[in-house]
Design a protein around this motif. Structure first.
Motif, PDB file in Angstrom:
ATOM      1  N   TRP A 219       0.826  -1.386   0.198  1.00 12.72           N
ATOM      2  CA  TRP A 219      -0.071  -0.074   0.250  1.00 12.72           C
ATOM      3  C   TRP A 219       0.999   1.273   0.064  1.00 12.72           C
ATOM      4  CZ3 TRP A 219      -2.639  -2.602   4.794  1.00 12.72           C
ATOM      5  CH2 TRP A 219      -3.866  -3.252   4.314  1.00 12.72           C
ATOM      6  N   LEU A 220       1.775   1.339   0.794  1.00  7.31           N
ATOM      7  CA  LEU A 220       2.869   2.531   0.960  1.00  7.31           C
ATOM      8  C   LEU A 220       3.415   2.626  -0.206  1.00  7.31           C
ATOM      9  CD1 LEU A 220       3.822   4.624   2.722  1.00  7.31           C
ATOM     10  CD2 LEU A 220       5.488   3.045   3.547  1.00  7.31           C
ATOM     11  N   ALA A 221       4.190   1.604  -0.883  1.00  4.16           N
ATOM     12  CA  ALA A 221       4.906   1.581  -2.032  1.00  4.16           C
ATOM     13  C   ALA A 221       3.858   2.266  -3.364  1.00  4.16           C
ATOM     14  CB  ALA A 221       5.496   0.086  -2.484  1.00  4.16           C
ATOM     15  N   ALA A 222       2.714   1.560  -3.296  1.00  6.68           N
ATOM     16  CA  ALA A 222       1.942   2.036  -4.418  1.00  6.68           C
ATOM     17  C   ALA A 222       1.501   3.702  -4.290  1.00  6.68           C
ATOM     18  CB  ALA A 222       0.491   1.369  -4.422  1.00  6.68           C
ATOM     19  N   LEU A 223       1.447   3.936  -3.085  1.00  7.28           N
ATOM     20  CA  LEU A 223       0.787   5.338  -2.618  1.00  7.28           C
ATOM     21  C   LEU A 223       2.252   6.186  -3.248  1.00  7.28           C
ATOM     22  CD1 LEU A 223      -0.552   7.674  -1.068  1.00  7.28           C
ATOM     23  CD2 LEU A 223       0.492   7.066   0.981  1.00  7.28           C
ATOM     24  N   ILE A 224       3.368   6.115  -2.642  1.00  5.91           N
ATOM     25  CA  ILE A 224       4.596   6.808  -2.982  1.00  5.91           C
ATOM     26  C   ILE A 224       4.575   6.954  -4.529  1.00  5.91           C
ATOM     27  CG2 ILE A 224       7.152   6.831  -3.023  1.00  5.91           C
ATOM     28  CD1 ILE A 224       6.844   5.565  -0.211  1.00  5.91           C
ATOM     29  N   ALA A 225       4.685   5.599  -5.406  1.00  2.82           N
ATOM     30  CA  ALA A 225       4.595   5.640  -6.805  1.00  2.82           C
ATOM     31  C   ALA A 225       3.701   6.540  -7.437  1.00  2.82           C
ATOM     32  CB  ALA A 225       4.426   4.228  -7.337  1.00  2.82           C
ATOM     33  N   VAL A 226       2.595   6.591  -6.943  1.00  4.81           N
ATOM     34  CA  VAL A 226       1.357   7.294  -7.501  1.00  4.81           C
ATOM     35  C   VAL A 226       1.729   8.806  -7.258  1.00  4.81           C
ATOM     36  CG1 VAL A 226      -1.197   7.974  -7.736  1.00  4.81           C
ATOM     37  CG2 VAL A 226      -0.129   5.549  -7.529  1.00  4.81           C
ATOM     38  N   ALA A 227       2.237   9.268  -5.950  1.00  4.73           N
ATOM     39  CA  ALA A 227       2.391  10.530  -5.583  1.00  4.73           C
ATOM     40  C   ALA A 227       3.610  11.208  -6.498  1.00  4.73           C
ATOM     41  CB  ALA A 227       2.798  10.553  -3.981  1.00  4.73           C
ATOM     42  N   VAL A 228       4.539  10.209  -6.657  1.00  7.28           N
ATOM     43  CA  VAL A 228       5.697  10.803  -7.481  1.00  7.28           C
ATOM     44  C   VAL A 228       5.404  11.104  -8.774  1.00  7.28           C
ATOM     45  CG1 VAL A 228       7.945  10.004  -8.242  1.00  7.28           C
ATOM     46  CG2 VAL A 228       7.547   9.710  -5.913  1.00  7.28           C
ATOM     47  N   ALA A 229       4.731  10.044  -9.252  1.00  6.96           N
ATOM     48  CA  ALA A 229       4.083  10.317 -10.634  1.00  6.96           C
ATOM     49  C   ALA A 229       3.303  11.298 -10.968  1.00  6.96           C
ATOM     50  CB  ALA A 229       3.298   9.070 -11.083  1.00  6.96           C
ATOM     51  N   ALA A 230       2.385  11.663  -9.771  1.00  5.35           N
ATOM     52  CA  ALA A 230       1.537  13.198 -10.158  1.00  5.35           C
ATOM     53  C   ALA A 230       2.627  14.429 -10.119  1.00  5.35           C
ATOM     54  CB  ALA A 230       0.672  13.009  -8.941  1.00  5.35           C
ATOM     55  N   GLY A 231       3.786  14.054  -9.292  1.00  7.51           N
ATOM     56  CA  GLY A 231       4.412  15.238  -9.240  1.00  7.51           C
ATOM     57  C   GLY A 231       5.319  15.515 -10.529  1.00  7.51           C
ATOM     58  N   LEU A 232       5.777  14.363 -10.869  1.00  6.75           N
ATOM     59  CA  LEU A 232       6.416  14.402 -12.533  1.00  6.75           C
ATOM     60  C   LEU A 232       5.650  14.879 -13.572  1.00  6.75           C
ATOM     61  CD1 LEU A 232       8.445  11.006 -12.025  1.00  6.75           C
ATOM     62  CD2 LEU A 232       9.542  13.193 -11.861  1.00  6.75           C
ATOM     63  N   VAL A 233       4.319  14.510 -13.344  1.00  5.46           N
ATOM     64  CA  VAL A 233       3.439  14.820 -14.477  1.00  5.46           C
ATOM     65  C   VAL A 233       3.366  16.418 -14.376  1.00  5.46           C
ATOM     66  CG1 VAL A 233       0.897  15.094 -15.179  1.00  5.46           C
ATOM     67  CG2 VAL A 233       2.132  13.012 -14.632  1.00  5.46           C
ATOM     68  N   GLY A 234       3.324  17.048 -13.218  1.00  5.65           N
ATOM     69  CA  GLY A 234       3.371  18.509 -13.175  1.00  5.65           C
ATOM     70  C   GLY A 234       4.571  19.187 -13.589  1.00  5.65           C
ATOM     71  N   GLN A 235       5.594  18.252 -13.674  1.00  4.09           N
ATOM     72  CA  GLN A 235       6.807  19.033 -14.088  1.00  4.09           C
ATOM     73  C   GLN A 235       6.909  19.004 -15.712  1.00  4.09           C
ATOM     74  OE1 GLN A 235       9.413  20.365 -12.325  1.00  4.09           O
ATOM     75  NE2 GLN A 235       8.059  20.052 -10.533  1.00  4.09           N
ATOM     76  N   THR A 236       6.153  18.022 -16.144  1.00  2.00           N
ATOM     77  CA  THR A 236       6.121  17.989 -17.722  1.00  2.00           C
ATOM     78  C   THR A 236       5.509  19.413 -18.311  1.00  2.00           C
ATOM     79  OG1 THR A 236       4.014  17.136 -17.916  1.00  2.00           O
ATOM     80  CG2 THR A 236       5.522  15.450 -17.685  1.00  2.00           C
ATOM     81  N   ARG A 237       5.053  20.097 -17.589  1.00  3.00           N
ATOM     82  CA  ARG A 237       4.432  21.311 -18.324  1.00  3.00           C
ATOM     83  C   ARG A 237       5.694  22.012 -18.573  1.00  3.00           C
ATOM     84  NH1 ARG A 237       2.204  25.271 -13.269  1.00  3.00           N
ATOM     85  NH2 ARG A 237       1.475  26.449 -15.309  1.00  3.00           N
ATOM     86  N   GLU A 238       7.068  22.076 -17.899  1.00  3.54           N
ATOM     87  CA  GLU A 238       8.432  22.606 -18.392  1.00  3.54           C
ATOM     88  C   GLU A 238       8.481  22.328 -19.812  1.00  3.54           C
ATOM     89  OE1 GLU A 238       9.377  25.100 -16.628  1.00  3.54           O
ATOM     90  OE2 GLU A 238       8.271  24.306 -14.850  1.00  3.54           O
ATOM     91  N   LEU A 239       8.139  21.249 -20.331  1.00  2.00           N
ATOM     92  CA  LEU A 239       8.303  20.792 -21.629  1.00  2.00           C
ATOM     93  C   LEU A 239       7.742  21.583 -22.824  1.00  2.00           C
ATOM     94  CD1 LEU A 239       8.317  16.970 -21.439  1.00  2.00           C
ATOM     95  CD2 LEU A 239      10.365  18.573 -21.802  1.00  2.00           C
ATOM     96  N   THR A 240       6.419  22.379 -22.380  1.00  2.32           N
ATOM     97  CA  THR A 240       5.886  23.426 -23.300  1.00  2.32           C
ATOM     98  C   THR A 240       6.571  24.488 -23.826  1.00  2.32           C
ATOM     99  OG1 THR A 240       4.761  24.552 -21.373  1.00  2.32           O
ATOM    100  CG2 THR A 240       3.744  22.501 -22.390  1.00  2.32           C
ATOM    101  N   GLN A 241       7.643  24.765 -23.202  1.00  2.00           N
ATOM    102  CA  GLN A 241       8.441  25.985 -23.375  1.00  2.00           C
ATOM    103  C   GLN A 241       9.191  25.843 -24.503  1.00  2.00           C
ATOM    104  OE1 GLN A 241      10.466  27.243 -19.871  1.00  2.00           O
ATOM    105  NE2 GLN A 241       8.956  27.312 -18.621  1.00  2.00           N
ATOM    106  N   ILE A 242       9.529  24.500 -25.024  1.00  2.00           N
ATOM    107  CA  ILE A 242      10.077  24.243 -26.263  1.00  2.00           C
ATOM    108  C   ILE A 242       9.420  24.529 -27.315  1.00  2.00           C
ATOM    109  CG2 ILE A 242      11.210  22.179 -27.595  1.00  2.00           C
ATOM    110  CD1 ILE A 242      11.569  20.535 -24.969  1.00  2.00           C
ATOM    111  N   ARG A 243       9.880  25.409 -28.304  1.00  2.00           N
ATOM    112  CA  ARG A 243       9.255  25.870 -29.346  1.00  2.00           C
ATOM    113  C   ARG A 243       8.558  24.729 -30.249  1.00  2.00           C
ATOM    114  NH1 ARG A 243      11.890  30.610 -33.059  1.00  2.00           N
ATOM    115  NH2 ARG A 243       9.854  31.312 -34.299  1.00  2.00           N
ATOM    116  N   TYR A 244       7.411  24.833 -30.882  1.00  2.00           N
ATOM    117  CA  TYR A 244       6.980  24.049 -31.910  1.00  2.00           C
ATOM    118  C   TYR A 244       6.455  22.547 -30.996  1.00  2.00           C
ATOM    119  CZ  TYR A 244       8.725  27.370 -35.046  1.00  2.00           C
ATOM    120  OH  TYR A 244       9.058  28.539 -35.634  1.00  2.00           O
TER     121      TYR A 244
END
Length: 292
Positions: free
Chosen positions: A149-174
């Motif tokens: 349970w704890l391992a799955a919780l950490i995995a989903v929480a980290v993934a949610a954070g990484l998804v938030g970081q993908t918005r930085e890729l939108t700064q790449i042109r085109y």
């Protein structure tokens, strides 16, 4: 070999369904029976009730963990994830113009959030495990496997954070926005292969895991794309009429939509695994005839 036993069980279900075939498209044809299994599976798993419960657990268990981790790590995961996934800027909620995530009261909340990881933060993954138990008919996770349970919780929480970081890729042109969507889909695919693996104690085969991960990732990414269109206006109207309570309601409503995707994808993969055509045979994998 739990995965072998599950494959054998799925093959037996297919044999029974084929033997009970009747007239009509939904009962008399392989594709019709697959559509029927999808509809019956969604009804049997009680997708609305389970999605509501899962959304509530995400709001009360998963999001506080992400916020608390952001406060202590200095990595502003929560702000980026909330802004990216739910259509409003969490920093705009502060009355004095300062970021709510750096407010001392929120830092205290971060302590509570970390405490929730130990005491009750696994409520979300326990609810998710019950979903997989209902769909795949796997044994209940006991105290000896509570670490899952704890391992799955950490995995989903980290993934949610990484998804938030993908918005930085939108700064790449085109190519920025397509890359961001691909990055988000890849992250979701990985975590939604790992979560069912952990919460079913390895009962699912690799083919079922990647099918579930990809289908869930496609659904969540599509929900995100739709959210970029409808959520900003919904969040603005909700805040104008009801203040922070309106934003909370909007967030929970959107979490329900995301939960429908998570529960529905697992149920659809189960129905496809019972398919009598090449799709089902591939997902079930090779089955030893002596075991059938």
């Amino acid at each position: 070999m739990r995965s072998v036993k599950l494959s054998v069980a799925l093959a037996r279900e297919v044999s029974v369904a084929r033997a009970q075939a009747a007239s009509g498209w939904l009962r008399g044809t392989p594709y019709g029976r697959t559509v029927r299994r999808v509809l019956e599976g969604l009804a049997q798993v009680q997708i609305v009730d389970r999605s509501l419960a899962l959304a509530a657990q995400i709001f009360t268990s998963l999001l506080p963990v992400i916020i608390a981790a952001s406060v202590f790590s200095g990595w502003h995961t929560a702000a980026k994830t909330i802004s990216d996934q739910f259509g409003f800027d969490s920093e705009s909620l502060a009355a004095d113009g300062e970021s709510t995530l750096t407010d001392p009261s929120i830092a205290a909340f971060g302590v509570v959030g970390l405490l929730m990881i130990v005491l009750g933060g696994t409520s979300f993954t326990r609810a998710l495990a019950r979903v997989y138990e209902a769909i795949w008919k796997v044994p209940v996770i006991g105290a000896r496997d509570a670490w899952r349970w704890l391992a799955a919780l950490i995995a989903v929480a980290v993934a949610a954070g990484l998804v938030g970081q993908t918005r930085e890729l939108t700064q790449i042109r085109y190519a920025g926005r397509p890359l961001a969507l691909l990055g988000e889909a890849a992250i979701w695919a990985c975590v939604w292969m790992l979560a069912p693996f952990l919460l079913t104690k390895g009962a699912l085969t690799g083919r079922l895991l990647w099918a579930s991960g990809i289908l869930t990732a496609v659904g969540l990414t599509a929900v995100h794309v739709a959210g970029r269109v409808v959520l900003p206006r919904m969040a603005t109207n909700a805040r104008e009429h009801f203040g922070p309570l309106g934003l909370a309601f909007t967030t929970v409503s959107w979490l329900f939509v995301m939960s429908v995707v998570i529960v529905g994808a697992a149920s659809v993969v189960k129905a496809l695994a019972l398919d009598e055509t090449a799709v089902g045979r591939y997902l079930r994998g090779p089955v030893d005839k002596d075991r059938e």
